[in-house]
Design an enzyme around this catalytic site. Structure first.
Site, PDB file in Angstrom:
ATOM      1  N   ASP A   1     -32.211   1.907 -30.635  1.00 49.53           N
ATOM      2  CA  ASP A   1     -33.106   1.636 -29.675  1.00 49.53           C
ATOM      3  C   ASP A   1     -33.663   0.838 -28.536  1.00 49.53           C
ATOM      4  OD1 ASP A   1     -36.539   2.549 -28.637  1.00 49.53           O
ATOM      5  OD2 ASP A   1     -36.635   1.862 -31.179  1.00 49.53           O
TER       6      ASP A   1
ATOM      7  N   ASP B   1     -35.917   3.808 -22.314  1.00 52.37           N
ATOM      8  CA  ASP B   1     -35.872   3.602 -23.323  1.00 52.37           C
ATOM      9  C   ASP B   1     -35.430   4.584 -23.281  1.00 52.37           C
ATOM     10  OD1 ASP B   1     -36.954   3.525 -25.984  1.00 52.37           O
ATOM     11  OD2 ASP B   1     -39.355   3.611 -26.346  1.00 52.37           O
TER      12      ASP B   1
ATOM     13  N   THR C   1     -36.983   7.172 -27.016  1.00 52.78           N
ATOM     14  CA  THR C   1     -38.667   8.142 -26.671  1.00 52.78           C
ATOM     15  C   THR C   1     -37.582   9.523 -25.348  1.00 52.78           C
ATOM     16  OG1 THR C   1     -39.803   6.886 -25.911  1.00 52.78           O
ATOM     17  CG2 THR C   1     -39.633   8.639 -24.400  1.00 52.78           C
ATOM     18  N   THR C   2     -37.961   9.982 -25.654  1.00 52.79           N
ATOM     19  CA  THR C   2     -37.406  12.010 -25.323  1.00 52.79           C
ATOM     20  C   THR C   2     -37.965  12.122 -24.059  1.00 52.79           C
ATOM     21  OG1 THR C   2     -36.595  12.315 -27.484  1.00 52.79           O
ATOM     22  CG2 THR C   2     -37.167  14.343 -25.686  1.00 52.79           C
TER      23      THR C   2
END
Length: 498
Positions: A104, A308, A311-312
């Site tokens: 992440d 990021d 994050t989707t």
């Protein structure tokens, strides 16, 4: 095409010499275990980046050792179901215990669930043992584990995420990713967490942003690597789409630590500097956008963007998001069940391109469409949503207004460079599925396994070659079950030049 309520969610650097080869970590996508929804993803982003107070009640969602030279080989990892999350394997302890962790770039802490792990509705509420399928860290089996006592080690630390929170003890042990080892890496050994934060084979999160936002106040693994371990201060990612709805486990791309895989991109990497003096998140400035070739207005004072991998979706400020969807014929705000989202006719192809001060980078039409808003609806949910709708606090200075997740990142090769602090994008190569019409579609090259990937590894027939690379690197990965550091820790500072 997923339905609206089944959307995959996804929310000490020293001067490094060029003496070592980069190390490539094939990525994986985490399976969607149960129906998920876009509102849960939106909430995760809002809590992660401080748009909602962590205390507000919320409705439940419907060093390689001295003298050792780093090698350039791929590490196969589990890939489960449709881009829900991208994760890699690490080991902790002596002898090593293996764990899968979300990679992440939107957080900076490393944590794994331990053998005392309990899932609690609140950190002090009714609890049950964690998922029996989840590998748990057992400190008693590691001869190099530092027993929590004295100083900061052993202190209880909470980390709040969009879908809950974790509580654990500051611990220290040997942590390895591939050929790279930090003998005394500080991490959080988690004993209590909100249900769903670990799922199946996933045991935790490895944060890949900067030390300044680490809740544990520790140096992230990637920053702790010394000059004899990485060929360059870079992290790189190719995030591969799911290309087979029948496959639960498939390859998810390649994470290169300390280099770039030149087979996965073509042309030059366009680097743009991080627009802050002290790096926190991997930030860029969104300067322009087009929708189906038509330019739309981006407000300059709300264009700070976090890149990021955890994050989707893509979240942004109200006026800019409204301007984007105003350029799509038939688009309108979604129903009350999906606040902040927009819908558009499912038969309409929506191509959005984003620029951060250089080239315009197109997003594939398939990534912009998250499926029908309701079963059998002719209107589909869009992947760009209003991040500020329904928020209850004013974000702190320096908080990004845009969160650029995997909806965008699947379409480019991404390089996160620490020296000088910058983010770079490049066009995907034909090996990585890049085409003018459908950027980043994962190819299937049946037959033999690429170099560095065991032939029995999930998705081994895909082009995850770990050899034939340059001495530079980059990074990114993904997002299904929840992570999302909420605090922008201002008290800590990076003690090495970045």
């Amino acid at each position: 095409m997923a339905m609206a309520n089944n959307v995959p969610i996804f929310l000490t650097l020293l001067t490094i010499s060029a003496s070592a080869d980069p190390f490539h970590v094939p990525l994986a996508r985490l399976a969607q275990r149960s129906p998920l929804n876009v509102n849960k993803e939106a909430l995760k982003l809002k809590y992660k980046y401080g748009y909602l107070s962590p205390h507000e009640s919320r409705k439940p969602p419907a060093r390689v050792t001295a003298g050792r030279r780093a090698t350039s080989v791929g590490i196969p990892v589990t890939n489960q179901d449709h881009d829900a999350s991208y994760f890699g394997a690490i080991t902790i302890g002596t002898p090593p215990q293996k764990f899968n962790v979300i990679l992440d770039t939107g957080s900076s802490d490393l944590w794994v669930a331990d053998t005392t792990c309990q899932e609690c509705s609140s950190l002090t509420g009714d609890c049950e043992p964690c998922d029996s399928r989840t590998p748990l860290f057992d400190a008693s089996k590691s001869s190099t584990f530092v027993t929590p006592s004295g100083s900061a080690i052993g202190s209880k630390v909470p980390i709040r995420y969009g879908s809950g929170e974790v509580l654990g003890s500051l611990s220290s042990d040997s942590v390895t990713m591939g050929g790279f080892t930090i003998p005394s890496q500080t991490f959080l050994s988690v004993s209590s967490l909100t249900p769903g934060l670990v799922d199946g084979s996933i045991s935790g999160i490895m944060g890949l942003a900067f030390a300044t936002i680490a809740s544990t106040r520790s140096t992230p693994f990637w920053q702790a690597l010394g000059p004899d371990q990485l060929s360059s201060p870079e992290l790189s990612f190719w995030l591969q789409r799911s290309d087979d709805a029948r496959q639960v486990e498939t390859a998810g791309g390649v994470f290169t630590l300390g280099g770039r895989n030149t087979t996965l991109f073509s042309g030059d990497v366009e680097f743009l500097s991080i627009p802050v003096s002290q790096p926190t998140f991997w930030l860029q400035t969104l300067t322009s956008a087009t929708v189906n070739g038509k330019s739309v207005s981006i407000t300059s004072d709300t264009s700070l963007s976090a890149i990021d991998t955890g994050t989707t979706l893509i979240g942004g400020p109200s006026l800019d998001v409204a301007a984007i969807w105003a350029a799509v014929p038939g688009a309108k705000p979604a129903n009350d069940d999906n606040p902040g989202f927009y819908v558009f006719p499912c038969k309409t192809d929506v191509t959005v391109s984003l620029s951060f001060g250089g080239k315009l980078w197109p997003i594939s039409t398939q990534d912009m469409n998250f499926g029908p808003e309701t079963p059998r609806s002719q209107m589909c949910l869009g992947a760009i949503f209003d991040l500020t709708q329904g928020t209850n606090i004013t974000p702190r200075p320096g908080t990004p207004s845009w969160i650029i997740g995997d909806t965008f990142l699947k379409n480019v090769y991404t390089v996160f460079r620490a020296l000088p602090p910058s983010v770079g994008f490049a066009e995907l190569s034909s090996v990585a599925g890049g085409t003018l019409t459908s950027p980043g579609t994962g190819p299937t090259l049946g037959g033999t396994s690429p170099a560095g990937i065991p032939s029995d590894a999930p998705g081994a027939s895909n082009p995850l070659s770990s050899r034939g690379t340059s001495n530079l690197g980059s990074v990114t990965i993904a997002e299904h079950f929840v992570y999302i550091v909420l605090l922008l820790v201002s008290g800590a500072s990076i003690i090495f030049s970045l």
